[in-house]
Design a protein around this motif. Structure first.
Motif, PDB file in Angstrom:
ATOM      1  N   ASP A 299      30.610  34.301  42.136  1.00 11.26           N
ATOM      2  CA  ASP A 299      30.776  33.010  41.478  1.00 11.26           C
ATOM      3  C   ASP A 299      31.388  31.958  42.395  1.00 11.26           C
ATOM      4  N   ASP A 300      31.885  32.373  43.549  1.00 14.59           N
ATOM      5  CA  ASP A 300      32.814  31.492  44.264  1.00 14.59           C
ATOM      6  C   ASP A 300      32.300  30.945  45.591  1.00 14.59           C
ATOM      7  N   LEU A 301      30.986  30.909  45.761  1.00 17.93           N
ATOM      8  CA  LEU A 301      30.448  30.384  47.023  1.00 17.93           C
ATOM      9  C   LEU A 301      30.848  28.926  47.219  1.00 17.93           C
ATOM     10  N   ARG A 302      30.587  28.120  46.199  1.00 20.96           N
ATOM     11  CA  ARG A 302      30.909  26.692  46.346  1.00 20.96           C
ATOM     12  C   ARG A 302      32.413  26.479  46.449  1.00 20.96           C
ATOM     13  N   PHE A 303      33.162  27.295  45.735  1.00 20.21           N
ATOM     14  CA  PHE A 303      34.629  27.171  45.798  1.00 20.21           C
ATOM     15  C   PHE A 303      35.121  27.445  47.225  1.00 20.21           C
ATOM     16  N   ALA A 304      34.607  28.513  47.824  1.00 20.27           N
ATOM     17  CA  ALA A 304      35.049  28.855  49.187  1.00 20.27           C
ATOM     18  C   ALA A 304      34.689  27.737  50.168  1.00 20.27           C
ATOM     19  N   ILE A 305      33.551  27.123  49.950  1.00 20.00           N
ATOM     20  CA  ILE A 305      33.083  26.079  50.872  1.00 20.00           C
ATOM     21  C   ILE A 305      33.856  24.772  50.676  1.00 20.00           C
ATOM     22  N   HIS A 306      34.224  24.490  49.423  1.00 21.45           N
ATOM     23  CA  HIS A 306      34.808  23.176  49.142  1.00 21.45           C
ATOM     24  C   HIS A 306      36.316  23.191  48.913  1.00 21.45           C
ATOM     25  N   ALA A 307      36.922  24.361  48.788  1.00 21.59           N
ATOM     26  CA  ALA A 307      38.339  24.415  48.411  1.00 21.59           C
ATOM     27  C   ALA A 307      39.210  23.632  49.388  1.00 21.59           C
ATOM     28  N   GLY A 308      40.190  22.949  48.837  1.00 19.96           N
ATOM     29  CA  GLY A 308      41.123  22.188  49.678  1.00 19.96           C
ATOM     30  C   GLY A 308      40.868  20.707  49.522  1.00 19.96           C
TER      31      GLY A 308
ATOM     32  N   SER B 179      45.789  37.372  59.163  1.00 20.38           N
ATOM     33  CA  SER B 179      44.861  37.205  58.047  1.00 20.38           C
ATOM     34  C   SER B 179      45.544  37.534  56.739  1.00 20.38           C
ATOM     35  N   THR B 180      44.866  37.155  55.665  1.00 21.41           N
ATOM     36  CA  THR B 180      45.317  37.508  54.335  1.00 21.41           C
ATOM     37  C   THR B 180      44.081  37.879  53.531  1.00 21.41           C
ATOM     38  N   SER B 181      44.284  38.689  52.492  1.00 21.60           N
ATOM     39  CA  SER B 181      43.161  39.112  51.662  1.00 21.60           C
ATOM     40  C   SER B 181      43.471  38.829  50.216  1.00 21.60           C
ATOM     41  N   THR B 182      42.477  38.363  49.503  1.00 24.22           N
ATOM     42  CA  THR B 182      42.731  38.018  48.106  1.00 24.22           C
ATOM     43  C   THR B 182      41.435  37.995  47.308  1.00 24.22           C
ATOM     44  N   SER B 183      41.577  37.625  46.038  1.00 22.50           N
ATOM     45  CA  SER B 183      40.410  37.409  45.183  1.00 22.50           C
ATOM     46  C   SER B 183      40.523  36.004  44.590  1.00 22.50           C
ATOM     47  N   GLY B 184      39.625  35.658  43.670  1.00 25.34           N
ATOM     48  CA  GLY B 184      39.549  34.289  43.163  1.00 25.34           C
ATOM     49  C   GLY B 184      40.862  33.672  42.707  1.00 25.34           C
ATOM     50  N   PRO B 185      41.581  34.320  41.784  1.00 20.69           N
ATOM     51  CA  PRO B 185      42.818  33.695  41.317  1.00 20.69           C
ATOM     52  C   PRO B 185      43.814  33.466  42.455  1.00 20.69           C
ATOM     53  N   GLY B 186      43.878  34.387  43.388  1.00 15.64           N
ATOM     54  CA  GLY B 186      44.784  34.242  44.522  1.00 15.64           C
ATOM     55  C   GLY B 186      44.326  33.146  45.457  1.00 15.64           C
ATOM     56  N   PHE B 187      43.020  33.067  45.663  1.00 14.67           N
ATOM     57  CA  PHE B 187      42.509  32.025  46.551  1.00 14.67           C
ATOM     58  C   PHE B 187      42.785  30.642  45.956  1.00 14.67           C
ATOM     59  N   SER B 188      42.718  30.561  44.608  1.00 21.86           N
ATOM     60  CA  SER B 188      43.045  29.285  43.961  1.00 21.86           C
ATOM     61  C   SER B 188      44.442  28.827  44.377  1.00 21.86           C
ATOM     62  N   LEU B 189      45.368  29.764  44.450  1.00 18.57           N
ATOM     63  CA  LEU B 189      46.731  29.399  44.838  1.00 18.57           C
ATOM     64  C   LEU B 189      46.835  29.066  46.328  1.00 18.57           C
ATOM     65  N   MET B 190      45.908  29.543  47.114  1.00 23.32           N
ATOM     66  CA  MET B 190      45.988  29.342  48.561  1.00 23.32           C
ATOM     67  C   MET B 190      45.437  27.995  49.020  1.00 23.32           C
ATOM     68  N   VAL B 191      44.867  27.270  48.077  1.00 27.08           N
ATOM     69  CA  VAL B 191      44.065  26.122  48.484  1.00 27.08           C
ATOM     70  C   VAL B 191      44.858  25.072  49.258  1.00 27.08           C
ATOM     71  N   GLU B 192      46.078  24.785  48.834  1.00 27.39           N
ATOM     72  CA  GLU B 192      46.857  23.771  49.549  1.00 27.39           C
ATOM     73  C   GLU B 192      47.153  24.247  50.980  1.00 27.39           C
ATOM     74  N   GLY B 193      47.441  25.536  51.087  1.00 26.38           N
ATOM     75  CA  GLY B 193      47.708  26.106  52.415  1.00 26.38           C
ATOM     76  C   GLY B 193      46.469  26.078  53.299  1.00 26.38           C
ATOM     77  N   LEU B 194      45.324  26.261  52.674  1.00 21.11           N
ATOM     78  CA  LEU B 194      44.068  26.204  53.427  1.00 21.11           C
ATOM     79  C   LEU B 194      43.871  24.805  54.016  1.00 21.11           C
ATOM     80  N   SER B 195      44.192  23.811  53.218  1.00 23.31           N
ATOM     81  CA  SER B 195      44.052  22.432  53.672  1.00 23.31           C
ATOM     82  C   SER B 195      44.996  22.155  54.846  1.00 23.31           C
ATOM     83  N   TRP B 196      46.188  22.715  54.790  1.00 27.51           N
ATOM     84  CA  TRP B 196      47.136  22.552  55.910  1.00 27.51           C
ATOM     85  C   TRP B 196      46.571  23.220  57.166  1.00 27.51           C
TER      86      TRP B 196
END
Lengths: 321, 643
Positions: free
Chosen positions: B367-376, B321-338
């Motif tokens: 603020d990030d419910l939709r972001f978590a659901i849709h990111a990637g 696992s990894t732990s982060t907050s909004g700005p970090g999750f923004s960077l993780m998005v491509e990896g999430l898609s993989w």
């Protein structure tokens, strides 16, 4: 039974351009794995994006074809979780030195025991030949509209500065030499970089196979072309750090060698230092059972599927009685 | 026995020990069988800017803060200026005698926008710029001012301990305010000493000094003010085993118990504390004879590396696992898609904070419910779990890994700053029923004689999984669309089938995970009025619900825990019956309400929203819901309590 390089072949069609330097790298790698006697299931090839990124699909071993620039994070994650695997990372120069440069540098700080092959051709092939981070300033390969505005970077120097403990260069068409370098890189304890000069016959019309071979430089005495490549092992050059006092001098010597380009391009091992603790040794110092019970091998539940650990030590600090 | 509900606040510059004081206060109360809930507020700053801790103590379980402060322990003038308005009539303020002459306008750390508000306030009350005057004025509101000569007390401590320089013990001011506080409320001093010993257990050298400082101040308060303050607190016998912990700690413990053995992170508030806490406990105690257990925690060069290292590790079979907050999750998005494309069981613990961009890095938000659901990019299945309280953080951290492995997909465990940094007392976790569910995994023996395909098409979309390194199971992963073996494939038919295979997991999840794990429902099933929410407002809502129910209002509360894939049929059935639906969320647009409307056509009748960076209190949620129930509320109420 001894392994043959053909044991590492798959039936996936290889879709690189005819004459691509990648063929030499693929064959050398398959031969290396066979000669080292590595069982296919113990090998994990991890790649980035681009022509080189497809390589794992052509090798019968575990293959993880990842994201552009992210080959090192994936490869390190795999190796640290299961250090018994032989992890080989593969990527292009754009992948590792452009979009993945941050990972390239920071991997040097960890010295994880993996091998990293950079297929270095000066261009972004799969997107039709844009300038890559290793293409020199003012060069104009045929696929770019104007000469390159950026200085080319030197992966050897960057790797040494970043802390890689094995730094070598090889040439894609000299598969025999490449294979020997790969064997040493894989056997090396720590992070090994092999910068592989790989002509791209489709887009890089400057650093071609003919250019490396020196077909434009005919020796008047022999009438034969004078290759631009020479081997470090054939001159008086010892890349190995034998004791910690030598480290700086060896690094400086390696950097000086790495600056050579043009009519004299060294290939071979520039720098090798096994005195630096590898990452698994650093973890094992804190967690003595790390190598025998690495994260991937730990049993996390008992026969009733209940969690396999006690958490009393956590709770002791939090108990309010 | 009368019900106790006491609200203590400590405030001072960052670096002055506000946190330590609050932890000791909370522990001392919890040792005495009382329930506590504490919220930590701080600036994105190392030293000097204002921070405070709002702590609630009660004889019954407390789930959130209220608006009141009964006793304000101020380390500095700024704390008084900022929080005076929250102190209730009959309450008290502990102030350093030497600070009474402080000019309010000269407090350097007060932001300009606050200074002008203060100036207008002082002018309107006809007050000078002097702190002492402001406090005199507060007395008119029946607020007790407890002036303490901190310097004299420090000198006494120095003499007793033979210390030549006062600067060496200046840091004990926080403990002095503790001593005064406990003296005022007449609480058992032994429990405070016990709390000090426990808090400083790793620094035994300073225990003596802190106990001395605390008891000196305790005695001072008893001698000088004990009759003036009406709030008195006594310990209760504890009938059950209880723990006091934060959300960061709950997640960390849940993770390791749930089998996490590989954690990556890049430093970010408010997530990093979790990883550091795990690292400080990296060697675990195995139940199984002869087995070792330990977690490898890696600080990576960025969040891109963090997600991708965790995914790589997960392919080897470890729970990662990894732990982060909004700005970090923004960077993780491509990896999430993989990870989505490759069906990787990786867990991302996502601590929301005020956004967008850097936003309010140390403050709260949802603020990030939709972001978590849709990111990637692209469509791929994932699970998003939202914990409502610290207890749920623990159980959901375990569930996240079980879901990730059973359904072979990334799981985002969505929590927030309010959960991460608050602490709360709970009855001890129930551990005996916890199960580890690893899903369909093939080993070397299972693989004998079969041609293994990592992405084999199956009913329900889940293909048996093989870990990297297993003999007989060679396969490939790729971010490209792939065939069943994991080789690149751009074939049209394969693409359709692969998309359907992956996406069908959402239906499998709908079928296989029980509704009890996806929603919580509180109150009467047939209530006309239903509050809908997710995440940390839960505590404030339940307290408001209890109070409103006792006043005769007909109200229930639907808490959505699995926000994706959201159990929409069930939610629809519940909401259809309601007369009034009240959406309570800590964001601007009411994101969950929007999702429910999108999927059911049912609109939220009322919104109660908050986005000032401070968690909802039960007071303000109660007030806002009551307005709705009385038919006096606008469709959208925006809450604003908190400094």
């Amino acid at each position: 039974m001894a392994l043959s390089w053909t044991d590492f072949k798959t039936d996936v069609f290889i879709d690189w351009c005819p004459g691509c330097g990648n063929y030499g790298i693929l064959t050398a790698l398959q031969m290396t794995l066979a000669e080292l006697g590595l069982e296919p299931h113990r090998v994990v090839l991890v790649s980035g994006i681009g022509c080189s990124g497809k390589l794992p699909h052509f090798v019968k071993a575990y293959g993880v074809h990842t994201l552009h620039g992210r080959v090192l994070p994936f490869a390190q994650g795999i190796k640290i979780a299961n250090p018994s695997l032989e992890v080989i990372a593969i990527g292009g120069d754009g992948d590792g030195l452009g979009i993945g440069a941050g990972h390239f540098v920071n991997a040097g700080r960890r010295n994880v025991d993996i091998t990293y092959l950079i297929h270095n051709n000066g261009v972004y092939g799969l997107t039709k030949g844009q300038a890559s981070p290793t293409l020199k300033l003012n060069l104009k390969v045929k696929s770019i509209p104007k000469p390159n505005l950026n200085e080319g970077m030197n992966p050897i120097i960057l790797a040494i500065a970043a802390g890689y403990t094995f730094v070598a260069r090889a040439y894609a068409y000299d598969t025999k030499h490449l294979k020997e370098i790969l064997k040493q890189a894989i056997r090396h304890k720590g992070l090994a970089l092999v910068d592989i000069l790989q002509p791209c016959p489709t887009y890089n019309d400057i650093n071609t196979k003919e250019w490396y071979a020196g077909l434009d430089r005919i020796d008047p005495k022999t009438g034969k072309p004078m290759s631009r490549l020479y081997k470090l092992e054939e001159i008086d050059y010892d890349p190995t750090v034998h004791n910690p006092d030598e480290e700086l001098d060896k690094k400086i010597a390696a950097i000086e060698k790495a600056k050579e380009w043009g009519d004299k391009i060294p290939i071979g091992i520039f720098y090798k230092n096994e005195l630096v603790p590898a990452f698994h040794e650093r973890i094992a110092k804190r967690m003595p059972f790390y190598l025998s019970s690495p994260p991937a091998k730990q049993i996390i539940h008992d026969s009733n599927n209940s969690p396999a650990i006690y958490i009393d030590e956590f709770l002791e600090e939090l108990k309010m009685t | 026995m009368t019900e106790l509900d006491f609200n203590w606040m400590a405030g001072g510059p960052q670096g002055s020990g506000v946190d330590a004081a609050a932890n000791i206060f909370g522990r001392a109360c919890a040792y005495g069988g009382l329930y506590v809930y504490g919220r930590r507020e701080y600036h994105s700053n190392i030293k000097g800017l204002h921070s405070y801790f709002h702590l609630r103590v009660s004889t019954h379980e407390v789930l959130a803060n209220v608006n009141d402060v009964d006793l304000l322990a101020a380390f500095d003038a700024e704390t008084i200026v900022r929080h005076l308005g929250e102190v209730v009539p009959g309450g008290g303020i502990i102030v350093d005698k030497d600070q009474l002459n402080t000019n309010i306008s000269a407090i350097p750390t007060l932001p300009l926008e606050l200074k002008s508000t203060l100036r207008r306030y002082l002018e309107s009350r006809g007050l000078s710029d002097r702190l002492g005057d402001l406090l005199e004025d507060a007395k008119k509101r029946e607020i007790n001012i407890f002036q303490v000569p901190y310097m004299d007390l420090l000198k006494q401590i120095a003499t007793k301990l033979g210390i030549d320089k006062l600067s060496k013990i200046m840091r004990t001011i926080n403990v002095l305010t503790l001593g005064i506080s406990f003296g005022l409320i007449d609480y058992e001093i032994e429990l405070v000493e016990k709390a000090i010993k426990a808090f400083f257990r790793e620094k035994p050298k300073i225990i003596e000094m802190n106990i001395l400082a605390m008891s000196l101040a305790y005695e001072y308060a008893k001698e000088n003010f004990s009759e003036d303050f009406k709030f008195k607190i006594k310990s209760l016998p504890v009938r059950e085993e209880r723990i006091l912990l934060s959300g960061n700690q709950a997640v960390a413990i849940g993770k390791v118990l749930g089998g996490c053995r590989f954690q990556t992170y890049y430093p970010i508030t408010p997530a990093a504390d979790e990883s550091e806490y795990i690292e400080s406990h990296e060697i675990l105690k195995s139940k199984i004879p002869g087995e070792n257990a330990g977690v490898v925690v890696l600080q990576t060069e960025d969040e891109i590396s963090a997600i991708n290292m965790a995914s790589g590790a997960a392919l080897t079979g470890v729970r990662a696992s990894t732990s982060t907050s909004g700005p970090g999750f923004s960077l993780m998005v491509e990896g999430l898609s993989w990870a989505g494309n490759n069906e990787v069981p990786v867990v991302i613990t996502y601590y929301q904070r005020g956004a967008p961009s850097t936003g309010l890095p140390t403050r709260h938000g949802q603020d990030d419910l939709r972001f978590a659901i849709h990111a990637g990019h692209g469509e791929f299945p994932r699970i998003v779990l939202a914990s409502g309280d610290i207890r749920e953080c623990f159980y959901d951290a375990i569930a996240a890994f079980n879901y990730a492995e059973r359904f072979q997909l990334p799981v985002i465990h969505l929590i927030d700053k309010a959960l991460a940094n608050s602490f709360q007392t709970f009855p001890m976790f129930e551990i005996k029923d916890i199960k580890i569910q690893r899903g369909n995994i093939l080993n070397e023996e299972d693989l004998r004689g079969i041609e293994y395909k990592r992405f084999a098409f199956t009913e329900g979309g889940i293909s048996p999984r093989v870990f990297l390194g297993t003999k007989g199971g060679i396969h490939w992963y790729t971010g490209d669309e792939h065939n069943e073996f994991g080789h690149i494939s751009e074939e049209a038919d394969n693409r359709t089938k692969m998309m359907e295979k992956r996406m069908s997991k959402l239906e499998t999840i709908d079928r296989e995970i029980s509704i009890n794990e996806k929603i919580n429902f509180f109150g009467n099933e047939d209530a006309d009025n239903i509050v809908v929410s997710w995440g940390s407002p839960k505590g404030a809502i339940i307290e408001a619900l209890n109070k409103l129910t006792s006043e005769g209002f007909n109200l229930s509360f639907l808490q959505v825990r699995m926000v994706h894939p959201i159990p929409i049929q069930h939610i629809k059935e519940i909401l259809q019956k309601a007369e009034r639906i009240i959406d309570v969320e800590m964001n601007y647009s009411g994101q969950l309400g929007g999702i429910i409307r999108e999927k059911t056509g049912i609109s939220m009748d009322f919104q109660i929203l908050k986005y000032n960076g401070r968690p909802m209190t039960s007071t303000e949620v109660y007030n806002a819901i009551k307005l709705v129930l009385q038919g006096r509320a606008p469709k959208r109420q925006v809450l604003n309590y908190g400094s």
